[in-house]
Write a protein that holds these residues in place. Structure first.
Motif, PDB file in Angstrom:
ATOM      1  N   UNK A   1      17.211  -4.377 -20.008  1.00 34.68           N
ATOM      2  CA  UNK A   1      16.591  -3.800 -18.818  1.00 34.68           C
ATOM      3  C   UNK A   1      16.153  -2.377 -19.108  1.00 34.68           C
ATOM      4  N   UNK A   2      14.986  -2.026 -18.613  1.00 30.96           N
ATOM      5  CA  UNK A   2      14.503  -0.654 -18.722  1.00 30.96           C
ATOM      6  C   UNK A   2      14.342  -0.056 -17.339  1.00 30.96           C
ATOM      7  N   UNK A   3      14.987   1.069 -17.097  1.00 30.26           N
ATOM      8  CA  UNK A   3      14.862   1.775 -15.821  1.00 30.26           C
ATOM      9  C   UNK A   3      14.090   3.054 -16.080  1.00 30.26           C
ATOM     10  N   UNK A   4      12.877   3.113 -15.541  1.00 32.95           N
ATOM     11  CA  UNK A   4      11.977   4.232 -15.788  1.00 32.95           C
ATOM     12  C   UNK A   4      11.935   5.130 -14.550  1.00 32.95           C
TER      13      UNK A   4
ATOM     14  N   UNK B   1       4.604   0.592 -19.444  1.00 32.14           N
ATOM     15  CA  UNK B   1       4.901   2.017 -19.402  1.00 32.14           C
ATOM     16  C   UNK B   1       3.619   2.848 -19.455  1.00 32.14           C
ATOM     17  N   UNK B   2       2.704   2.485 -20.348  1.00 29.74           N
ATOM     18  CA  UNK B   2       1.457   3.233 -20.491  1.00 29.74           C
ATOM     19  C   UNK B   2       0.588   3.121 -19.232  1.00 29.74           C
ATOM     20  N   UNK B   3       0.478   1.906 -18.712  1.00 29.78           N
ATOM     21  CA  UNK B   3      -0.368   1.701 -17.530  1.00 29.78           C
ATOM     22  C   UNK B   3       0.200   2.417 -16.311  1.00 29.78           C
ATOM     23  N   UNK B   4       1.506   2.305 -16.109  1.00 26.37           N
ATOM     24  CA  UNK B   4       2.128   2.967 -14.959  1.00 26.37           C
ATOM     25  C   UNK B   4       1.999   4.480 -15.053  1.00 26.37           C
ATOM     26  N   UNK B   5       2.116   5.016 -16.272  1.00 26.76           N
ATOM     27  CA  UNK B   5       1.987   6.463 -16.443  1.00 26.76           C
ATOM     28  C   UNK B   5       0.603   6.934 -16.032  1.00 26.76           C
TER      29      UNK B   5
ATOM     30  N   UNK C   1       0.801  -1.229   0.000  1.00 27.95           N
ATOM     31  CA  UNK C   1       0.000   0.000   0.000  1.00 27.95           C
ATOM     32  C   UNK C   1       0.828   1.271   0.000  1.00 27.95           C
ATOM     33  N   UNK C   2       2.129   1.160   0.186  1.00 28.12           N
ATOM     34  CA  UNK C   2       2.986   2.338   0.177  1.00 28.12           C
ATOM     35  C   UNK C   2       3.670   2.548  -1.157  1.00 28.12           C
ATOM     36  N   UNK C   3       4.583   3.501  -1.185  1.00 24.10           N
ATOM     37  CA  UNK C   3       5.354   3.779  -2.396  1.00 24.10           C
ATOM     38  C   UNK C   3       6.377   2.663  -2.604  1.00 24.10           C
TER      39      UNK C   3
ATOM     40  N   UNK D   1       2.659   5.799 -11.387  1.00 18.28           N
ATOM     41  CA  UNK D   1       3.816   5.045 -10.909  1.00 18.28           C
ATOM     42  C   UNK D   1       5.052   5.590 -11.624  1.00 18.28           C
ATOM     43  N   UNK D   2       5.834   6.402 -10.934  1.00 20.91           N
ATOM     44  CA  UNK D   2       6.932   7.115 -11.586  1.00 20.91           C
ATOM     45  C   UNK D   2       8.213   6.294 -11.694  1.00 20.91           C
ATOM     46  N   UNK D   3       8.376   5.308 -10.803  1.00 20.57           N
ATOM     47  CA  UNK D   3       9.627   4.566 -10.771  1.00 20.57           C
ATOM     48  C   UNK D   3       9.344   3.070 -10.912  1.00 20.57           C
ATOM     49  N   UNK D   4       9.869   2.472 -11.943  1.00 17.97           N
ATOM     50  CA  UNK D   4       9.730   1.035 -12.118  1.00 17.97           C
ATOM     51  C   UNK D   4      10.826   0.529 -13.046  1.00 17.97           C
ATOM     52  N   UNK D   5      11.029  -0.760 -13.002  1.00 19.80           N
ATOM     53  CA  UNK D   5      12.079  -1.398 -13.788  1.00 19.80           C
ATOM     54  C   UNK D   5      11.493  -2.574 -14.547  1.00 19.80           C
ATOM     55  N   UNK D   6      11.894  -2.746 -15.787  1.00 21.02           N
ATOM     56  CA  UNK D   6      11.460  -3.888 -16.586  1.00 21.02           C
ATOM     57  C   UNK D   6      12.673  -4.741 -16.931  1.00 21.02           C
ATOM     58  N   UNK D   7      12.480  -6.050 -16.926  1.00 18.01           N
ATOM     59  CA  UNK D   7      13.570  -6.990 -17.197  1.00 18.01           C
ATOM     60  C   UNK D   7      13.088  -8.043 -18.181  1.00 18.01           C
ATOM     61  N   UNK D   8      13.773  -8.156 -19.295  1.00 20.61           N
ATOM     62  CA  UNK D   8      13.488  -9.242 -20.241  1.00 20.61           C
ATOM     63  C   UNK D   8      14.196 -10.476 -19.707  1.00 20.61           C
TER      64      UNK D   8
END
Length: 353
Positions: free
Chosen positions: A248-251, A217-221, A198-200, A225-232
């Motif tokens: 890896x994507x660091x958003x 990316x679209x859903x988080x925007x 429930x927190x950040x 959700x400003x900070x997230x990481x994606x990993x293939x």
């Protein structure tokens, strides 16, 4: 029959030329009606396969996540740490080909005080792979706890595990549909993004197909959700591969930093460890925790080092690898596992008295 759901089904199930995407609110309504069984079985099955064929949008996934947040139980924010909680998004249907190391990664991170939340259920279609809950059980940690006890474990050890059959039982109603359809529905994509905290938090999501990352990316925007990481990662998990480049994507605040980590550049290139059985996997993990050299140890250092750097514990990736190896070979990670096991057992015993 739900007339309201029928109208949503007509939108997504009208075929390649006339079907329409749902709005965020409509997707939330659809998800809510499926979870609460307000839609009929025929409607739910038709919707899930139609939505898969149409392909979900980021806006639809955002709406589905809204419904999960509304109806699902989540761990409450920690007050005893300054570190941002890490949520590992891993496919609920488990692994079936390669040995997972995410539990060891979680142990490495919590050993240095980095809070980690994992989530999942039991054996799940369509892969029917080994679920995380069984791996933790094999390591001696029983996370089949009421949410209040899970919260206690989380606050004490910095490791939380949200077990859906107990903490979000409404989702169990949809497991049978996955089995009968024989294909992953868009729910599987949405679950990779869900934060049962429930927190950040920093959400780390594994994926296989590049378009999935764009949906994230679209859903988080939309959800802020400003900070997230994606990993293939391996089999769609957060585990970095060793037999190919890790993409890896660091958003951060709508900015993307793309990383291509080549295992050979750091001395970690090798074949992936095959998954033979749960018994053999637990034995291999125990050897890693004992500091014994192996291919799985290399995978654990490769992953642990990256995530130590990603969480800000280490100043660069190279020092992350050094720290991960030291934590494993010194026995500190094994001590952390023993601590978590003891805390879980003590909490269960206290509630039995």
């Amino acid at each position: 029959m739900s007339d309201a759901f029928r109208e949503l089904l007509k939108k997504v199930g009208s075929g390649s030329h006339t079907s329409k995407d749902l709005t965020r609110q409509e997707a939330a309504d659809a998800m809510r009606m499926m979870l609460l069984a307000e839609a009929t079985p025929a409607q739910i099955g038709a919707f899930l396969i139609s939505h898969r064929i149409k392909r979900p949008t980021g806006e639809e996934l955002a709406g589905m996540l809204d419904a999960y947040d509304e109806l699902g139980s989540r761990l409450q924010p920690l007050t005893s740490t300054d570190s941002q909680v890490i949520v590992l998004g891993i496919p609920y249907d488990g692994r079936s080909r390669t040995a997972p190391v995410s539990p060891i990664t979680a142990l490495i991170l919590t050993t240095v005080g980095q809070p980690v939340v994992m989530h999942g259920g039991g054996i799940m279609p369509t892969k029917y792979g080994i679920p995380l809950i069984d791996i933790w059980q094999g390591l001696g940690v029983n996370f089949r706890l009421p949410l209040s006890q899970t919260q206690q474990v989380f606050e004490t050890t910095k490791l939380g595990f949200v077990y859906l059959p107990l903490h979000f039982p409404l989702t169990n109603k949809l497991v049978e549909y996955r089995d009968q359809l024989g294909k992953r529905p868009p729910l599987a994509t949405m679950e990779l993004m869900w934060s049962p905290y429930a927190g950040v938090a920093q959400i780390i999501s594994g994926f296989v197909h590049p378009p999935t990352e764009t949906m994230f990316q679209d859903a988080h925007a939309l959800r802020g959700q400003k900070y997230f990481t994606t990993v293939k990662g391996l089999e769609g998990s957060c585990d970095l591969p060793r037999d190919r480049t890790a993409i890896i994507g660091i958003f951060s605040n709508s900015n993307l930093e793309r990383l291509h980590l080549h295992p050979r550049d750091y001395g970690f290139a090798g074949k992936e460890v095959p998954l033979e059985s749960l018994t053999s996997l637990i034995a291999q993990m125990q050897e890693v925790l004992q500091g014994k050299p192996s291919e799985l140890m290399q995978a654990a250092i490769w992953n642990g080092g990256f995530y130590l750097w990603r969480c800000g514990v280490c100043k660069d990736i190279e020092s992350g690898f050094t720290e991960a190896e030291s934590l494993l070979t010194s026995g500190k990670v094994a001590q952390k596992l023993a601590e978590i096991t003891q805390v879980v057992n003590d909490i269960q015993l206290a509630h039995q008295v």
